[in-house]
Enzyme design. Structure first.
Site, PDB file in Angstrom:
ATOM      1  CG  ASN A 184      -1.650   1.322   1.362  1.00  0.00           C
ATOM      2  OD1 ASN A 184      -2.508   1.641   0.540  1.00  0.00           O
ATOM      3  ND2 ASN A 184      -1.290   2.118   2.364  1.00  0.00           N
ATOM      4  NE  ARG A 243      -0.993  -9.293   7.664  1.00  0.00           N
ATOM      5  CZ  ARG A 243      -0.882  -8.013   7.959  1.00  0.00           C
ATOM      6  NH1 ARG A 243      -0.041  -7.236   7.306  1.00  0.00           N
ATOM      7  NH2 ARG A 243      -1.590  -7.485   8.905  1.00  0.00           N
ATOM      8  CG  ASP A 302       0.242  -4.149   5.662  1.00  0.00           C
ATOM      9  OD1 ASP A 302      -0.103  -4.566   6.774  1.00  0.00           O
ATOM     10  OD2 ASP A 302       0.631  -2.982   5.459  1.00  0.00           O
ATOM     11  CD  GLU A 319      -8.945   4.473   0.579  1.00  0.00           C
ATOM     12  OE1 GLU A 319      -7.963   5.234   0.720  1.00  0.00           O
ATOM     13  OE2 GLU A 319      -9.676   4.125   1.512  1.00  0.00           O
ATOM     14  CD  GLU A 338      -4.102  -5.422   8.304  1.00  0.00           C
ATOM     15  OE1 GLU A 338      -4.028  -5.102   9.491  1.00  0.00           O
ATOM     16  OE2 GLU A 338      -3.407  -4.887   7.412  1.00  0.00           O
ATOM     17  CG  ASP A 396      -1.243  -4.673  13.792  1.00  0.00           C
ATOM     18  OD1 ASP A 396      -0.172  -4.056  13.886  1.00  0.00           O
ATOM     19  OD2 ASP A 396      -1.641  -5.185  12.735  1.00  0.00           O
TER      20      ASP A 396
END
Ligand code: GLC
Length: 555
Positions: free
Chosen positions: A107, A203, A205, A212, A245, A314
């Protein structure tokens, strides 16, 4: 479902174990865990029954977000080792029956990534469009980042050009512009690169943020991008999977499986909804909130799967509970303000939250392994590690693995001040909680995990089966069954602090059916009308294999 299906869609009955290489084992005494250290602990993980390692970011990074701020997607942090060491880990893991997946953090990059450094040099830089910019100042009440309080909003001014760049997370993590085909190419190459080095998936993230699309950019459907990644992945490796996620309500999560569309997206998603409601259930001593989540789960195609977890690296986010429910969980599990972050989450591990009560801790993990889906563990859960409250923030739960009773937990030979992180010094300190002691002790949590996992591994109906609630009238008990064509398992869990009697009828089973207790030696009698009645102690649990005459299953 044939038995070979369970090897094709291996992740549907896997045991995934998340670890941070930096915190696992330091082999060269510099205070930072490394890949060589991890390689020497693969046998330990294989003995527990782990079948898939999820490695948190081990890429070069300034370390301002524990490695989630990457400066080279193709690199290995030199403190952790080399590509050679990485391949040795993957190779050894495979030999011990374990696959490896790695974090794919696409991202954003670190602001020190050469792409961003280059992009900032000039508005004409070929890398400028790797990131997302705006000319006008953002509105006064601009959107908050994912970490409220850590930045003023998602836009930060680049003084040199006077433009603003987007960062969904920290200011030092500029978002990549996925509408740019060159960025998408780099992402595909990154995926291809790690697959070539032997990984079995990723995985992924922060998936919703990744998808977006910046205002004004041309990209008809951002989900096409996720489908492209998936297609590319599968072209390169048929066994590879994507574990995403996506912390959103179920109606929105479905879209990320690609379930409503033609084409596949994520193979697995963490079930944040069920996780949060499970905590509410634990707090209330009432399975109803968890049941409401499990029964609200959308129907999914057989190829995709939920990933269940109790803790991850987290904060334990409670963002999908109502305000009142969240406060209820906060008060019970994180009474001290310092145990909470971002107004939505708890920075503690499970055992201290449950006041170290071994009955509750074991019940919670038994539940985790019987929820429809695939269990994901966070390193140290198997020995009941606690958090280091003195560190604060999310780092409190990311302390070094506790291998032995020495003060540093046998994680590193480096002096204390050089350690990547420090173990707690309270009742969860290494002298009280460590692998070496628990290996010797048949009654330890570690042995409990080994037993649980060995039964889970011979019960693929847990990962594959249809979930049904079993009617019975003990309100503190959740009774459910998982049914696949290989067979059926019944799980009973008492959320309450007093014993309960569970009575139910085994519907739809042939004459001569019996129940085999998979976790104990006791036999469970099935009456003539297939009526079953049994006692559960406070926080008790049972795994009952439905054994039909002639079904040929070994227990
Ligand atoms: C994800 C990770 C978190 C990280 C963030 C930014 O939410 O789980 O640890 O800080 O992404 O990469």
């Amino acid at each position: 479902m044939r038995v070979t299906d369970t090897s094709d869609l291996w992740w549907k009955s896997a045991v995934i174990y998340c670890l941070d290489v930096k915190k696992f084992l330091d082999s060269d005494g510099d205070g930072v865990g490394d890949l060589q250290g991890l390689a020497t602990r693969i046998d330990y993980l294989a003995q527990i029954g782990v079948t898939c390692l999820w490695l948190m970011p081990f890429y070069p990074s300034p370390g301002k977000d524990d490695g989630y701020d990457v400066t080279d997607f193709y690199g290995v942090d030199p403190r952790l080792g080399t590509h050679g060491d990485f391949v040795e880990v993957v190779r050894t893991a495979k030999d011990r029956g374990m696959r490896v997946i790695v974090d794919l953090v696409i991202n954003h990059t670190s602001d020190r990534h050469p792409w961003f450094v280059e992009a900032k040099r000039s508005v004409d830089s070929p890398y400028r469009d790797f990131y997302v910019w705006r000319d006008d100042p953002p509105p006064k009440n601009q959107q908050n980042t994912v970490f409220p309080g850590e930045a003023d909003g998602v836009w930060t001014k680049d003084e040199k050009s006077g433009q603003w760049y987007l960062h969904s997370f920290y200011e030092h993590q500029p978002d990549l512009n996925v509408a740019n085909p060159r960025v998408r190419d780099e992402i595909a190459k990154t995926v291809g690169f790690w697959l070539q080095l032997g990984v079995s998936g990723f995985r992924v993230d922060a998936v919703p943020f990744l998808l977006e699309v910046p205002e004004g950019a041309e990209m008809a459907n951002p989900h096409d991008f996720l489908r492209d990644i998936r297609r590319f992945l599968q072209r390169r490796s048929s066994e590879a999977m994507l574990l995403g996620e996506v912390n959103l309500p179920y109606e929105q999560q479905v879209l990320y499986f690609g379930a409503n569309d033609d084409g596949q997206e994520l193979s697995m998603q963490f079930d944040f909804v069920a996780m949060q409601r499970l905590y509410l259930s634990l707090v209330r001593g009432d399975p109803a909130p968890l049941i409401s989540a499990l029964t609200a789960r959308p129907e999914l195609p057989v190829e995709v799967q939920w990933a269940n977890f109790l803790r991850n690296p987290d904060e334990l986010t409670l963002d999908q509970l109502s305000e009142q429910e969240r406060q209820e969980v906060f008060e019970a599990l994180a009474p001290d303000e310092r145990q909470r972050v971002y107004g939505r989450g708890i920075v503690r591990r499970l055992p201290p939250m449950l006041n170290g009560d071994p009955r509750r801790i074991r019940m919670a993990y038994s539940l985790l392994f019987t929820l429809p889906g695939t269990p994901v563990l966070f390193y140290g859960e198997e020995i009941g590690m606690g958090e280091n409250a003195e560190i604060g923030g999310r780092a409190a739960v990311r302390t070094p693995m506790q291998w032995s009773g020495e003060p540093g937990g046998g994680f590193s030979g480096a002096p204390r001040r050089r350690l990547a992180s420090r173990p707690p010094s309270d009742g969860y300190a290494p002298e009280h909680v460590n692998v070496a002691d628990q290996i010797e002790d048949r009654g330890s949590l570690l042995h409990f995990f080994r037993d649980l996992i060995s039964r889970y591994r011979i019960s693929p109906e847990l990962g594959w089966g249809r979930f049904d609630l079993i009617e019975q009238d003990a309100p503190a008990v959740m009774a459910h069954s998982l049914t696949a064509d290989v067979g059926r398992m019944i799980a009973l869990h008492n959320f309450g602090d007093s014993p309960a009697t569970v009575r139910f009828r085994l519907e739809g089973e042939p004459e001569g059916v019996s129940l085999v207790d998979l976790l104990g030696a006791e036999r469970v009698d099935v009456g003539e009308q297939h009526d079953v009645s049994l006692e559960l102690p406070a926080y008790g649990f049972r795994w009952l294999r439905v054994s039909r005459p002639g079904d040929g299953r070994l227990t």
